[in-house]
Design a protein around this motif. Sequence first.
Motif, PDB file in Angstrom:
ATOM      1  N   HIS A  60     -30.324  -3.060  27.897  1.00  0.00           N
ATOM      2  CA  HIS A  60     -31.032  -2.261  26.902  1.00  0.00           C
ATOM      3  C   HIS A  60     -32.142  -1.416  27.526  1.00  0.00           C
ATOM      4  O   HIS A  60     -32.386  -0.286  27.112  1.00  0.00           O
ATOM      5  CB  HIS A  60     -31.616  -3.169  25.814  1.00  0.00           C
ATOM      6  CG  HIS A  60     -30.616  -3.562  24.773  1.00  0.00           C
ATOM      7  ND1 HIS A  60     -30.777  -4.655  23.951  1.00  0.00           N
ATOM      8  CD2 HIS A  60     -29.424  -3.008  24.426  1.00  0.00           C
ATOM      9  CE1 HIS A  60     -29.740  -4.755  23.139  1.00  0.00           C
ATOM     10  NE2 HIS A  60     -28.909  -3.771  23.407  1.00  0.00           N
ATOM     11  N   ALA A  61     -32.815  -1.968  28.523  1.00  0.00           N
ATOM     12  CA  ALA A  61     -33.888  -1.211  29.164  1.00  0.00           C
ATOM     13  C   ALA A  61     -33.341   0.014  29.879  1.00  0.00           C
ATOM     14  O   ALA A  61     -33.911   1.106  29.809  1.00  0.00           O
ATOM     15  CB  ALA A  61     -34.641  -2.105  30.147  1.00  0.00           C
ATOM     16  N   LEU A  62     -32.229  -0.170  30.566  1.00  0.00           N
ATOM     17  CA  LEU A  62     -31.615   0.951  31.257  1.00  0.00           C
ATOM     18  C   LEU A  62     -31.238   2.063  30.284  1.00  0.00           C
ATOM     19  O   LEU A  62     -31.503   3.237  30.519  1.00  0.00           O
ATOM     20  CB  LEU A  62     -30.380   0.465  32.018  1.00  0.00           C
ATOM     21  CG  LEU A  62     -29.556   1.507  32.761  1.00  0.00           C
ATOM     22  CD1 LEU A  62     -30.428   2.290  33.740  1.00  0.00           C
ATOM     23  CD2 LEU A  62     -28.419   0.815  33.507  1.00  0.00           C
ATOM     24  N   GLN A  63     -30.671   1.671  29.163  1.00  0.00           N
ATOM     25  CA  GLN A  63     -30.304   2.671  28.151  1.00  0.00           C
ATOM     26  C   GLN A  63     -31.535   3.359  27.577  1.00  0.00           C
ATOM     27  O   GLN A  63     -31.618   4.593  27.523  1.00  0.00           O
ATOM     28  CB  GLN A  63     -29.511   1.990  27.030  1.00  0.00           C
ATOM     29  CG  GLN A  63     -29.149   2.898  25.867  1.00  0.00           C
ATOM     30  CD  GLN A  63     -30.282   3.015  24.841  1.00  0.00           C
ATOM     31  OE1 GLN A  63     -30.773   2.010  24.331  1.00  0.00           O
ATOM     32  NE2 GLN A  63     -30.685   4.236  24.546  1.00  0.00           N
ATOM     33  N   ASN A  64     -32.513   2.570  27.164  1.00  0.00           N
ATOM     34  CA  ASN A  64     -33.682   3.122  26.489  1.00  0.00           C
ATOM     35  C   ASN A  64     -34.477   4.047  27.397  1.00  0.00           C
ATOM     36  O   ASN A  64     -34.842   5.175  27.014  1.00  0.00           O
ATOM     37  CB  ASN A  64     -34.569   1.975  26.003  1.00  0.00           C
ATOM     38  CG  ASN A  64     -35.764   2.462  25.208  1.00  0.00           C
ATOM     39  OD1 ASN A  64     -35.638   3.307  24.330  1.00  0.00           O
ATOM     40  ND2 ASN A  64     -36.928   1.928  25.519  1.00  0.00           N
ATOM     41  N   TYR A  65     -34.723   3.608  28.612  1.00  0.00           N
ATOM     42  CA  TYR A  65     -35.559   4.390  29.504  1.00  0.00           C
ATOM     43  C   TYR A  65     -34.843   5.613  30.052  1.00  0.00           C
ATOM     44  O   TYR A  65     -35.461   6.642  30.305  1.00  0.00           O
ATOM     45  CB  TYR A  65     -36.094   3.520  30.634  1.00  0.00           C
ATOM     46  CG  TYR A  65     -37.110   2.506  30.165  1.00  0.00           C
ATOM     47  CD1 TYR A  65     -37.617   2.535  28.872  1.00  0.00           C
ATOM     48  CD2 TYR A  65     -37.576   1.510  31.012  1.00  0.00           C
ATOM     49  CE1 TYR A  65     -38.543   1.625  28.442  1.00  0.00           C
ATOM     50  CE2 TYR A  65     -38.517   0.585  30.589  1.00  0.00           C
ATOM     51  CZ  TYR A  65     -39.000   0.649  29.299  1.00  0.00           C
ATOM     52  OH  TYR A  65     -39.941  -0.260  28.873  1.00  0.00           O
ATOM     53  N   THR A  66     -33.537   5.519  30.217  1.00  0.00           N
ATOM     54  CA  THR A  66     -32.790   6.697  30.650  1.00  0.00           C
ATOM     55  C   THR A  66     -32.849   7.779  29.578  1.00  0.00           C
ATOM     56  O   THR A  66     -33.040   8.960  29.876  1.00  0.00           O
ATOM     57  CB  THR A  66     -31.323   6.336  30.959  1.00  0.00           C
ATOM     58  OG1 THR A  66     -31.298   5.366  32.016  1.00  0.00           O
ATOM     59  CG2 THR A  66     -30.537   7.555  31.389  1.00  0.00           C
ATOM     60  N   THR A  67     -32.721   7.377  28.324  1.00  0.00           N
ATOM     61  CA  THR A  67     -32.822   8.331  27.218  1.00  0.00           C
ATOM     62  C   THR A  67     -34.178   9.024  27.212  1.00  0.00           C
ATOM     63  O   THR A  67     -34.273  10.246  27.056  1.00  0.00           O
ATOM     64  CB  THR A  67     -32.597   7.610  25.871  1.00  0.00           C
ATOM     65  OG1 THR A  67     -31.269   7.098  25.829  1.00  0.00           O
ATOM     66  CG2 THR A  67     -32.800   8.565  24.705  1.00  0.00           C
ATOM     67  N   ILE A  68     -35.253   8.256  27.382  1.00  0.00           N
ATOM     68  CA  ILE A  68     -36.595   8.828  27.382  1.00  0.00           C
ATOM     69  C   ILE A  68     -36.784   9.795  28.553  1.00  0.00           C
ATOM     70  O   ILE A  68     -37.325  10.893  28.402  1.00  0.00           O
ATOM     71  CB  ILE A  68     -37.662   7.714  27.427  1.00  0.00           C
ATOM     72  CG1 ILE A  68     -37.638   6.918  26.120  1.00  0.00           C
ATOM     73  CG2 ILE A  68     -39.057   8.287  27.668  1.00  0.00           C
ATOM     74  CD1 ILE A  68     -38.505   5.673  26.141  1.00  0.00           C
ATOM     75  N   LEU A  69     -36.289   9.384  29.723  1.00  0.00           N
ATOM     76  CA  LEU A  69     -36.445  10.232  30.906  1.00  0.00           C
ATOM     77  C   LEU A  69     -35.678  11.540  30.765  1.00  0.00           C
ATOM     78  O   LEU A  69     -36.163  12.601  31.147  1.00  0.00           O
ATOM     79  CB  LEU A  69     -35.988   9.475  32.152  1.00  0.00           C
ATOM     80  CG  LEU A  69     -36.894   8.315  32.571  1.00  0.00           C
ATOM     81  CD1 LEU A  69     -36.189   7.437  33.588  1.00  0.00           C
ATOM     82  CD2 LEU A  69     -38.202   8.836  33.149  1.00  0.00           C
ATOM     83  N   ILE A  70     -34.480  11.469  30.207  1.00  0.00           N
ATOM     84  CA  ILE A  70     -33.671  12.676  30.040  1.00  0.00           C
ATOM     85  C   ILE A  70     -34.296  13.612  29.006  1.00  0.00           C
ATOM     86  O   ILE A  70     -34.320  14.829  29.176  1.00  0.00           O
ATOM     87  CB  ILE A  70     -32.227  12.327  29.636  1.00  0.00           C
ATOM     88  CG1 ILE A  70     -31.490  11.696  30.825  1.00  0.00           C
ATOM     89  CG2 ILE A  70     -31.468  13.560  29.154  1.00  0.00           C
ATOM     90  CD1 ILE A  70     -30.125  11.149  30.472  1.00  0.00           C
TER      91      ILE A  70
END
Length: 287
Positions: A108-118
């Motif tokens: 979940h962290a990988l998904q959430n933070y990748t979305t924010i970074l993009i």
Amino acid sequence: MTRTAPLALLFVAALPGAMAWGAMGHETVAYIASNYVSSSTKSFFQDLLGDTSADYLASVAPWADSYRYTSAGKFTAPFHYIDANDNPPSSCGVDLDRDCGAEGCIVHALQNYTTILISQEASNANLQIAAKLAGDIGQPLHCEALEIGGNGIDVQYDGEDTNLHAAWDSNIPESISGGSSQSSAKSWAEELIKEIDSGAYKAEAASWISGLCVSSAEKQTATALKWATDSNAYVCSTVIPDGISTVENKDLSGKYTTTAQPVVDLQIAKQGYRLAKWLDAIVAEIK
């Protein structure tokens, strides 16, 4: 949005596989990734980091593992793993609903933070918080709940007391590379790159990134879950194939290491190659 070099460092540390294994393993993954990123991705990150050397990713790779042990960064600790509540060695498997705790997990962290970074819609401060993610997703015991991912299983290595998790994080990787230095990481990466380009891994490398996509939260989650499941399977096949009793209080520096080394080689190679393609995908989305 203009980024400073420290923010760029945090950005890199957030990405999957950048923080796999111990410090030397982190650097090996980064060197492999550096070899396979596109020229535009390389330029993007070298510009952000203010570093045009071949070490531009490896130099920042160990940061997030240190950050998790600080007062400010302790909230990121659950983001390094997912506690698969399976039943090794009888059965292995990751169930996201069952295994991802209330404080989060690597998937979940990988998904959430990748979305924010993009998205680049967050403030600098929020981007810095988002970029705390570290992804030890390639290490089998970072995808296993048993005995706290093996931390509770006492073993020896070359006569020294340690635990099963630490043996997989550092001892076994260092037995392959020949040391714990950054130069050891670079040499190991060079050997694994040869295997990917023209050796044992050439035929399978494309399958390592099958389905990789960052265009939506659902696809990011699916990719991360696939990688966690892949890693977790080695808990049954290699880490404790005959149960805890066969490794607990045993010295693992002999036959056990010989059996584990090919899996460690493979997982480090996978995560380096995957990291390169994930970086490419993120940069493509930003642009």
